[in-house]
Design a protein around this motif. Structure first.
Motif, PDB file in Angstrom:
ATOM      1  N   SER A  87      26.865 -16.724 -18.228  1.00  0.00           N
ATOM      2  CA  SER A  87      25.450 -16.889 -17.903  1.00  0.00           C
ATOM      3  C   SER A  87      25.221 -18.162 -17.102  1.00  0.00           C
ATOM      4  O   SER A  87      24.488 -18.163 -16.101  1.00  0.00           O
ATOM      5  N   LEU A 131      18.658 -14.791 -19.493  1.00  0.00           N
ATOM      6  CA  LEU A 131      20.022 -14.563 -19.940  1.00  0.00           C
ATOM      7  C   LEU A 131      20.270 -15.303 -21.252  1.00  0.00           C
ATOM      8  O   LEU A 131      20.012 -16.508 -21.343  1.00  0.00           O
ATOM      9  N   VAL A 188      23.095  -6.525 -13.565  1.00  0.00           N
ATOM     10  CA  VAL A 188      21.738  -7.007 -13.308  1.00  0.00           C
ATOM     11  C   VAL A 188      21.141  -6.314 -12.085  1.00  0.00           C
ATOM     12  O   VAL A 188      19.925  -6.076 -12.026  1.00  0.00           O
ATOM     13  N   LEU A 229      15.816 -13.312 -14.071  1.00  0.00           N
ATOM     14  CA  LEU A 229      16.510 -12.860 -15.264  1.00  0.00           C
ATOM     15  C   LEU A 229      16.410 -13.868 -16.393  1.00  0.00           C
ATOM     16  O   LEU A 229      16.482 -15.077 -16.178  1.00  0.00           O
ATOM     17  N   ARG A 289      18.051 -16.032  -8.819  1.00  0.00           N
ATOM     18  CA  ARG A 289      17.879 -14.827  -9.631  1.00  0.00           C
ATOM     19  C   ARG A 289      17.575 -15.121 -11.099  1.00  0.00           C
ATOM     20  O   ARG A 289      17.193 -14.219 -11.833  1.00  0.00           O
ATOM     21  N   PHE A 346      18.559 -10.029 -21.315  1.00  0.00           N
ATOM     22  CA  PHE A 346      19.981  -9.696 -21.316  1.00  0.00           C
ATOM     23  C   PHE A 346      20.680 -10.469 -22.432  1.00  0.00           C
ATOM     24  O   PHE A 346      20.530 -11.688 -22.538  1.00  0.00           O
TER      25      PHE A 346
END
Length: 295
Positions: free
Chosen positions: A107, A97, A86, A95, A117, A30
């Motif tokens: 973030s 980030l 997300v 994730l 997460r 991301f």
């Protein structure tokens, strides 16, 4: 340049534009842009990435191709949008980030609010804004009420070339070629009328003018610090050596160290010959640092 594609995510109150790069089967990454920026400005970093990535890069509400709401925005709304993004693109797993400025702030906050997460965070010049004191509240509310009476407007430029010259003037490390690219995405034709009846002619910044309105509430550093203390993943702070953000921290001795002390696992990297927009200034070095950290 590596090609990108556009998708849209419809939420109850806003339609978000999502820019995608790379192989859908590759590991997901991301990329989260900053205030008055757009997802497309990560193009230079994306072009320098050595590995294959499945990249998700939203335009935050009121920026770029995402819907402009023509009313005041509140910072927490971006956190709500982030969770929706997300959940849509990575409902399972952890994730990676990477965020610049406001995107980096978001973030780090998300990593503390949803620590289970997040696998890793790279914050590019997103270290939280300057602290405030309660004594600043009266003036802030006065500014807020003033903005409601007289909504903010964007400066209009004659054409995209003039907009590109403005970018070059404010960033001595930006090249003319990159400024020309950015002028295609960071600006739009301002020929519409907003709900306040204000018309914008010429080329304007590609962000809802309401983002320039002050929030009625003050930034509370203590709340961010409490959230950062909940982060369990590794965090990397990346700073531009010539950044105005770093100069501001220099006026507040101990602030930088106090913020870093909130993170259980944090380290810093520095990018030479770079101001605040370091992903525009030194994209190859930023890409190298990001991939070395996230693995």
């Amino acid at each position: 340049m590596k090609p990108s594609r556009s998708e849209f995510l419809d939420l109850p109150d806003v339609r978000l534009h999502i820019r995608r790069w790379g192989n859908p089967e590759a590991p997901m990454l991301f990329l989260l842009h900053g205030w008055m920026d757009v997802s497309a400005s990560f193009q230079f970093v994306v072009d320098e990435l050595a590995r294959d990535w499945n990249i998700v890069a939203p335009d935050w509400r009121g920026f770029g191709q995402s819907e402009w709401l023509n009313r005041p925005y509140f910072f927490a709304e971006h956190l709500g949008d982030m969770e929706a993004i997300v959940d849509r693109y990575a409902p399972e797993g952890k994730l990676r980030l990477v965020g610049h400025s406001m995107g980096g702030i978001l973030s780090c906050l998300y990593a503390g609010i949803r620590p289970e997460r997040v696998e890793s965070v790279v914050s590019l010049e997103g270290f939280g804004i300057a602290p405030t004191t309660p004594e600043m509240a009266p003036e802030r509310y006065q500014q807020w009420l003033g903005a409601l009476k007289k909504p903010p407007r964007m400066h209009a430029y004659a054409d995209r070339a003039a907009f590109a010259r403005r970018l070059l003037h404010s960033d001595r490390f930006l090249t003319a070629e990159r400024a020309e690219f950015l002028a295609k995405h960071l600006a739009r034709v301002g020929d519409g009328e907003n709900r306040a009846g204000l018309r914008h002619h010429g080329i304007i910044w590609n962000g809802d003018p309401w983002h320039k309105a002050p929030a009625p509430y003050l930034f509370r550093l203590e709340e961010s610090m409490a959230i950062w203390k909940q982060i369990t993943c590794p965090v990397l702070w990346v700073a531009g050596r010539q950044s105005w953000v770093i100069r501001d921290f220099g006026q507040r001795p101990g602030d930088w160290e106090a913020r870093q002390a909130c993170f259980a696992n944090v380290r810093e990297e520095w990018v030479e010959e770079a101001d605040h927009m370091l992903h525009h200034d030194q994209p190859a070095e930023v890409a190298r640092i990001v991939e070395a950290f996230i693995g």
